[in-house]
Structure formats: C-alpha cells, structure tokens
Design a protein around this motif. Structure first.
Motif, PDB file in Angstrom:
ATOM      1  N   PHE A  67       0.849  -1.184   0.000  1.00 33.49           N
ATOM      2  CA  PHE A  67       0.000   0.000   0.000  1.00 33.49           C
ATOM      3  C   PHE A  67       0.892   1.245   0.000  1.00 33.49           C
ATOM      4  O   PHE A  67       2.033   1.205   0.458  1.00 33.49           O
ATOM      5  N   ILE A  68       0.337   2.360  -0.487  1.00 38.96           N
ATOM      6  CA  ILE A  68       1.078   3.618  -0.532  1.00 38.96           C
ATOM      7  C   ILE A  68       0.119   4.770  -0.275  1.00 38.96           C
ATOM      8  O   ILE A  68      -1.074   4.680  -0.584  1.00 38.96           O
ATOM      9  N   ARG A  69       0.631   5.836   0.312  1.00 43.05           N
ATOM     10  CA  ARG A  69      -0.149   7.058   0.473  1.00 43.05           C
ATOM     11  C   ARG A  69       0.805   8.250   0.424  1.00 43.05           C
ATOM     12  O   ARG A  69       2.018   8.088   0.623  1.00 43.05           O
ATOM     13  N   SER A  70       0.253   9.431   0.168  1.00 40.90           N
ATOM     14  CA  SER A  70       1.105  10.610   0.004  1.00 40.90           C
ATOM     15  C   SER A  70       0.374  11.858   0.467  1.00 40.90           C
ATOM     16  O   SER A  70      -0.850  11.857   0.644  1.00 40.90           O
ATOM     17  N   GLY A  71       1.125  12.939   0.627  1.00 38.65           N
ATOM     18  CA  GLY A  71       0.572  14.230   1.026  1.00 38.65           C
ATOM     19  C   GLY A  71       1.691  15.230   1.237  1.00 38.65           C
ATOM     20  O   GLY A  71       2.873  14.871   1.242  1.00 38.65           O
ATOM     21  N   ASP A  72       1.318  16.501   1.431  1.00 39.86           N
ATOM     22  CA  ASP A  72       2.319  17.554   1.601  1.00 39.86           C
ATOM     23  C   ASP A  72       2.675  17.824   3.053  1.00 39.86           C
ATOM     24  O   ASP A  72       3.647  18.513   3.339  1.00 39.86           O
ATOM     25  N   ASN A  73       1.876  17.300   4.002  1.00 37.87           N
ATOM     26  CA  ASN A  73       2.135  17.561   5.419  1.00 37.87           C
ATOM     27  C   ASN A  73       1.758  16.320   6.229  1.00 37.87           C
ATOM     28  O   ASN A  73       0.589  16.060   6.483  1.00 37.87           O
ATOM     29  N   PHE A  74       2.764  15.540   6.617  1.00 35.70           N
ATOM     30  CA  PHE A  74       2.470  14.280   7.301  1.00 35.70           C
ATOM     31  C   PHE A  74       2.113  14.475   8.777  1.00 35.70           C
ATOM     32  O   PHE A  74       1.697  13.533   9.445  1.00 35.70           O
ATOM     33  N   TYR A  75       2.246  15.694   9.300  1.00 33.07           N
ATOM     34  CA  TYR A  75       1.962  15.919  10.718  1.00 33.07           C
ATOM     35  C   TYR A  75       0.474  15.749  11.053  1.00 33.07           C
ATOM     36  O   TYR A  75       0.120  15.515  12.209  1.00 33.07           O
ATOM     37  N   ASN A  76      -0.402  15.891  10.049  1.00 33.60           N
ATOM     38  CA  ASN A  76      -1.825  15.698  10.327  1.00 33.60           C
ATOM     39  C   ASN A  76      -2.319  14.335   9.867  1.00 33.60           C
ATOM     40  O   ASN A  76      -3.517  14.082   9.830  1.00 33.60           O
ATOM     41  N   TRP A  77      -1.387  13.437   9.539  1.00 40.10           N
ATOM     42  CA  TRP A  77      -1.783  12.101   9.121  1.00 40.10           C
ATOM     43  C   TRP A  77      -2.275  11.289  10.314  1.00 40.10           C
ATOM     44  O   TRP A  77      -1.793  11.451  11.441  1.00 40.10           O
ATOM     45  N   THR A  78      -3.241  10.432  10.050  1.00 45.09           N
ATOM     46  CA  THR A  78      -3.733   9.491  11.053  1.00 45.09           C
ATOM     47  C   THR A  78      -3.533   8.083  10.523  1.00 45.09           C
ATOM     48  O   THR A  78      -2.959   7.877   9.450  1.00 45.09           O
TER      49      THR A  78
ATOM     50  N   GLU B  97      -5.759   8.182   2.720  1.00 33.99           N
ATOM     51  CA  GLU B  97      -6.188   6.818   2.427  1.00 33.99           C
ATOM     52  C   GLU B  97      -5.031   6.002   1.850  1.00 33.99           C
ATOM     53  O   GLU B  97      -4.265   6.470   1.018  1.00 33.99           O
ATOM     54  N   TRP B  98      -4.915   4.777   2.334  1.00 30.43           N
ATOM     55  CA  TRP B  98      -3.914   3.854   1.800  1.00 30.43           C
ATOM     56  C   TRP B  98      -4.415   3.293   0.470  1.00 30.43           C
ATOM     57  O   TRP B  98      -5.541   2.821   0.376  1.00 30.43           O
ATOM     58  N   ILE B  99      -3.567   3.343  -0.553  1.00 31.65           N
ATOM     59  CA  ILE B  99      -3.933   2.875  -1.881  1.00 31.65           C
ATOM     60  C   ILE B  99      -3.190   1.576  -2.167  1.00 31.65           C
ATOM     61  O   ILE B  99      -1.955   1.533  -2.103  1.00 31.65           O
ATOM     62  N   PRO B 100      -3.902   0.490  -2.466  1.00 31.13           N
ATOM     63  CA  PRO B 100      -3.207  -0.770  -2.777  1.00 31.13           C
ATOM     64  C   PRO B 100      -2.468  -0.681  -4.108  1.00 31.13           C
ATOM     65  O   PRO B 100      -2.976  -0.115  -5.078  1.00 31.13           O
ATOM     66  N   VAL B 101      -1.263  -1.210  -4.147  1.00 29.11           N
ATOM     67  CA  VAL B 101      -0.447  -1.202  -5.363  1.00 29.11           C
ATOM     68  C   VAL B 101       0.179  -2.582  -5.543  1.00 29.11           C
ATOM     69  O   VAL B 101       0.324  -3.344  -4.586  1.00 29.11           O
ATOM     70  N   ARG B 102       0.545  -2.869  -6.790  1.00 33.77           N
ATOM     71  CA  ARG B 102       1.208  -4.131  -7.101  1.00 33.77           C
ATOM     72  C   ARG B 102       2.620  -3.842  -7.605  1.00 33.77           C
ATOM     73  O   ARG B 102       2.819  -2.951  -8.429  1.00 33.77           O
ATOM     74  N   PRO B 103       3.598  -4.597  -7.114  1.00 37.14           N
ATOM     75  CA  PRO B 103       4.978  -4.376  -7.562  1.00 37.14           C
ATOM     76  C   PRO B 103       5.081  -4.502  -9.076  1.00 37.14           C
ATOM     77  O   PRO B 103       4.517  -5.410  -9.691  1.00 37.14           O
ATOM     78  N   GLY B 104       5.813  -3.558  -9.675  1.00 35.29           N
ATOM     79  CA  GLY B 104       6.058  -3.586 -11.104  1.00 35.29           C
ATOM     80  C   GLY B 104       5.002  -2.924 -11.955  1.00 35.29           C
ATOM     81  O   GLY B 104       5.234  -2.665 -13.142  1.00 35.29           O
TER      82      GLY B 104
ATOM     83  N   GLN C 282       4.547   7.305   1.998  1.00 35.45           N
ATOM     84  CA  GLN C 282       4.675   6.262   3.003  1.00 35.45           C
ATOM     85  C   GLN C 282       4.251   4.931   2.390  1.00 35.45           C
ATOM     86  O   GLN C 282       3.250   4.862   1.667  1.00 35.45           O
ATOM     87  N   ILE C 283       5.017   3.889   2.666  1.00 41.11           N
ATOM     88  CA  ILE C 283       4.766   2.564   2.119  1.00 41.11           C
ATOM     89  C   ILE C 283       4.396   1.620   3.258  1.00 41.11           C
ATOM     90  O   ILE C 283       4.959   1.692   4.353  1.00 41.11           O
ATOM     91  N   ALA C 284       3.435   0.737   3.004  1.00 43.92           N
ATOM     92  CA  ALA C 284       3.049  -0.277   3.976  1.00 43.92           C
ATOM     93  C   ALA C 284       2.970  -1.630   3.278  1.00 43.92           C
ATOM     94  O   ALA C 284       2.746  -1.704   2.062  1.00 43.92           O
ATOM     95  N   ALA C 285       3.174  -2.684   4.046  1.00 45.46           N
ATOM     96  CA  ALA C 285       3.057  -4.043   3.514  1.00 45.46           C
ATOM     97  C   ALA C 285       2.393  -4.926   4.555  1.00 45.46           C
ATOM     98  O   ALA C 285       2.651  -4.792   5.758  1.00 45.46           O
ATOM     99  N   GLU C 286       1.519  -5.799   4.087  1.00 43.40           N
ATOM    100  CA  GLU C 286       0.878  -6.790   4.949  1.00 43.40           C
ATOM    101  C   GLU C 286       1.339  -8.175   4.518  1.00 43.40           C
ATOM    102  O   GLU C 286       1.271  -8.521   3.337  1.00 43.40           O
ATOM    103  N   LEU C 287       1.807  -8.958   5.474  1.00 43.59           N
ATOM    104  CA  LEU C 287       2.307 -10.302   5.215  1.00 43.59           C
ATOM    105  C   LEU C 287       1.352 -11.324   5.803  1.00 43.59           C
ATOM    106  O   LEU C 287       0.867 -11.155   6.939  1.00 43.59           O
ATOM    107  N   TYR C 288       1.072 -12.400   5.055  1.00 43.26           N
ATOM    108  CA  TYR C 288       0.137 -13.430   5.497  1.00 43.26           C
ATOM    109  C   TYR C 288       0.799 -14.804   5.417  1.00 43.26           C
ATOM    110  O   TYR C 288       1.449 -15.121   4.413  1.00 43.26           O
ATOM    111  N   PRO C 289       0.644 -15.626   6.471  1.00 43.61           N
ATOM    112  CA  PRO C 289       1.218 -16.974   6.440  1.00 43.61           C
ATOM    113  C   PRO C 289       0.327 -17.915   5.636  1.00 43.61           C
ATOM    114  O   PRO C 289      -0.732 -17.518   5.140  1.00 43.61           O
TER     115      PRO C 289
END
Length: 495
Positions: free
Chosen positions: A329-340, A345-352, A364-371
């Motif tokens: 997931f990825i999200r962006s903005g000009d001022n991260f101090y007001n981020w929650t 909103e986190w936007i799902p993305v696929r590598p490549g 900001q980048i996030a990743a969720e790992l599943y067993p």
C-alpha cells in the motif's frame, strides 16, 4: 557568434537535458544497505531473506496464557519472569537475546546457573499432594549439547511409611540426546528404583531450534516425550505397563521446592511453559512455527521527496512460499503531521505495475504479510524500491546585474530559458556567499521578486558592500528552487 546568444543556447540545451533525464529517481529500502527505522512493526520482525540480507518476516506467535497455564516464561520485553504470576524468580543468570524462535526475545544461558523459580501455593511445584496431568515444553537451541548439561531440575522429598523418599525430575544431555528422568514421583511405582526415563530418539543438533515437550495424562497413564511434535518415547505409568489392563500410578508431589531452568546449560531457550494438561498445541502435522493467521503489517516512516513529486512504480524482492501472501500500500501528502492511521487513504499497489495519481511532498509505504493456512510458513520482503518522478529544479537566469544607487541597488536579469520557472528569489548579504541580509526595506534575504526581470532594493547603507545572487523557483511550487546564479556585488553611494 554573440556571447549572450551562445550562453542562452547552452542554457536551453541544459534545460532540455534536465527535463528529459533528471526526473526519474528511486529510493531503496532494505537489501544490502539494510532497513531503516520503521514507524510500525505489528507482528513483524527482521529475519533472513533473499541473498542472506535482512528481511521483513512474520513474528512467531509466543505462547498465550490460559486457564491451564502453571508457568510461562516467554522472555519478551527483555525480562526473565513468569508472566502468569504463579512463580517468583529467586535467582537468575539468564539474559535476553534477540535470536528468538517465538516472539522477539529468548533466554541465553552461559552455563552459570540459569534461573531458579519458587512456586506459589497453588502451583504444581509449590504445593504438596497428588498431582495430575502435566506438560513441560520449551524451544531449545543448544550451543554444544555436551554430556551432563542440565536443562531442567527439581529436587524434593516426601514421606512414605515414616521414611523420607527423595524425589527428582531432570532433563539432561547424554550422547547428543536429551533424557528425562522422573524418580519417586509416581506413587507406588517401584520398578527401576522408582525411576522412569524417557529419551529422545532424534539426535539433538547444536545451533538448531527444536521444540521439546514431556506429557503425562492422568487418565490413561500415557507418559510421552515429543520433539517438534514427533513422538520420541512413550511409556505407560500403569500397573500393567500398558494402556489397558491396569490402574494409573498418580504423581505425588513432596515438600515444595524451587525449580531450576538451565542450571548447567549453554545455549538459547524460548517460551518455557508448564501446563496442567497433557494436551499439546504442537503436532507433527501442524508444524511448530505458529505464525498468526491474521498476519502482520509494517509501515515505513514518511519519506521526504520534493514538492510535486509523483510515484511511478514500486518494485519489491519478496519470497512467497506456497499459500503465503504479501500486499503493498502507498499514500502521500504535503504535510504528514496531520496524518492518522487511515488518513490519507492507503492505496493498494502491485509491484512492477504503473502507479497513477499519487503525488506530494511525503510518501509512506506499507506491507501486509500473510502466512499459509496452517500458520507454518512466512513470506519475506527483502527489498523495496520506490520509483518516482521529481519536478526538476529550474535553471537560474544566466546573468545578474547590480547597479549601485543612493541607498539602494537595482538588480536586473533576463528571464530564465527554463519554461518551468514560476519566479525568482533574490539573495543578498554582507559577505561573499553568505546571504543573510536584513537591511532592505523589501525584506530580509531571500526576497521573492515574482516573475519579473528587475527589482530595486531600498534602505541599503551607503558605502557598504553587498553581495547578490538569484535563484529560480518552479511554477509547480515556490519550494522547488534551483541553484544560485553567479554572485555579483555593489556598493550604494550618494554619488
């Protein structure tokens, strides 16, 4: 050819090069340079990934407390204590280690005494009388597995027909096998001097994590030893010596006595647990990793790029064993101090794959790992590469002229050949290369001259030398500023 025309042509070609080749950039996280600090690691730890580099993997699931827990030392929070609160530590030589099998920490024993615990009045080893079903289990990673090393020890006594009868429970290494010995623990059992021994069939290999569990079932008399969920040894503590055809010899605990964990052992131990049941959560089929089925998540710190930057794609080096998964997931903005947590909103993305409409000063980048479905295998993320387009810094005008006047200086310049310029900053000061000026009525350095080609700075002191430089800023944002021009100087005078 006129020198000014030649300079303009050169500047124009530099602008073209700047636009064509300077926009594509990338930031690499992980890989050979390692991972930076992350803002969130929920159920995630650093493990080994591709090429032997550190990678983000799922944290193994430490044992939970339940109604049958008599003692549990999971070594988390850098502490060596019974988190059930049933036993107190009377002495300790173990230290926390980050090379764990379950959770983040394990216990490191250097063979200098281990940890000694005293049970409360309602614990298995803290009260006298008849016992019941019991499980003693732990993960072990010995350094050498030398003969005579002791992993567990309990010594007590009880009175039988007016005479003291010594009791002992030990788990010791012999010939690279772990052997459990229970002496005078089971009431009425007199064979072999009252001693019951269970030994591992599997050879204990140094520097390898293995799960050890000893179980006694008070209903059937089954007494078994398992390693990694696999049965190693089985005996029936019954009058017939078999599952049927006899009564069970019940355990009788004597005078309350302390238990010793790793009193003479060198290596690591993790999640030591005593349960008032013969049931085990570890089976040969299920495996022993026990990753949370819900998985885990990590998030990077907000990454500062430049005003107006846009992410193009995300590349990742991942390993995904069968049935495991990784989502980004990825999200962006000009001022991260007001981020929650959920804004932006986190936007799902696929590598490549191409990423569109994601721009800003911070990313900001996030990743969720599943067993897998059994919770026995984890994916890994070895490296992330964020590819982005950065608005190029605009070129400064190729010439700046300063004309001194009475109490002022007039600055003039041609428009920059860069069509991305939105305006100009004037820098001034009293020393070469130090633009900290504050004298001008138009303001302190730097002064926004707008999209003009001249400015008069008033309020300057006659006889004092001033140094000037000009920089262009982008039409996409005044914070996107290019390099300074060549410096000029002037000295205001009444003449």
């Amino acid at each position: 050819m006129n020198k000014n025309i030649l300079t303009a042509i050169i500047a124009f070609f530099f602008a073209l090069l700047n636009t064509a080749f300077a926009q594509e950039k990338s930031i690499v996280l992980g890989g050979k340079d390692g991972w930076p600090a992350l803002s969130k690691m929920d159920g995630i730890v650093q493990g080994k990934g591709r090429f032997g580099y550190d990678a983000m993997v799922l944290a193994t699931n430490s044992r939970p407390l339940d109604k049958d827990t008599d003692l549990l030392i999971n070594f988390e929070n850098n502490e060596v204590k019974d988190i059930s609160g049933n036993y107190s530590v009377t002495s300790n030589s173990l230290v926390s280690a980050e090379k764990s099998f379950m959770g983040k920490y394990s216990g490191l024993s250097r063979g200098t005494g281990g940890v000694r615990l005293r049970g409360g009045k309602d614990t298995i080893f803290g009260k006298q009388g008849q016992g019941g079903s019991i499980t003693i289990e732990f993960w072990l990673k010995p350094s050498i597995a030398e003969n005579g090393e002791i992993v567990f020890s309990w010594r007590s006594s009880r009175t039988v027909a007016g005479y003291p009868l010594y009791q002992m429970i030990t788990a010791s290494f012999f010939g690279n096998h772990l052997e459990w010995s229970f002496t005078n623990v089971f009431n009425g059992y007199v064979k072999n001097g009252g001693e019951i021994t269970l030994s591992s069939y599997t050879t204990i290999i140094p520097e390898i994590w293995m799960h050890h569990a000893i179980h006694f079932d008070q209903n059937t008399g089954a007494f078994e030893y398992r390693i990694n969920g696999k049965l190693e040894d089985l005996k029936y503590v019954t009058t017939s010596g078999h599952e049927a055809g006899g009564s069970v010899y019940s355990p009788i605990m004597g005078v309350p006595a302390d238990i010793d964990i790793c009193p003479q052992y060198t290596g690591l131990i993790d999640d030591f647990r005593i349960q008032r049941t013969s049931k085990s959560e570890v089976s040969e089929d299920l495996g022993i990793d026990n990753y949370k089925i819900s998985g885990g998540r990590f998030e990077t710190e907000p990454i500062l790029l430049s005003q107006g930057s846009s992410v193009v794609s995300l590349n990742a080096i991942v390993d995904k064993p069968s049935e495991t998964g990784v989502e980004f997931f990825i999200r962006s903005g000009d001022n991260f101090y007001n981020w929650t947590e959920d804004f932006p909103e986190w936007i799902p993305v696929r590598p490549g794959e191409k990423i569109e409409n994601v721009s800003g000063l911070y990313f900001q980048i996030a990743a969720e790992l599943y067993p897998d479905g059994k919770g026995s295998r984890t994916p890994s993320v070895t490296q992330l590469s964020i590819n982005y387009k950065e608005i190029p810094s605009p070129l400064a005008p190729f010439k700046l002229t300063a004309v001194p006047m009475d109490g002022s200086v007039v600055l003039t310049w041609p428009y920059s050949v860069d069509d991305s310029v939105g305006g100009y900053y004037i820098f001034y000061g009293e020393r070469p290369g130090e633009y900290l000026g504050r004298d001008a009525l138009e303001g302190q350095s730097p002064i926004d001259a707008g999209n003009s080609v001249s400015i008069k700075l008033n309020g300057l002191r006659n006889g004092k030398i001033y140094y000037f430089a000009i920089a262009s800023y982008s039409k996409y944002g005044s914070r996107i500023m290019g390099e300074l021009s060549k410096e000029v100087f002037a000295r205001p005078s009444k003449k």
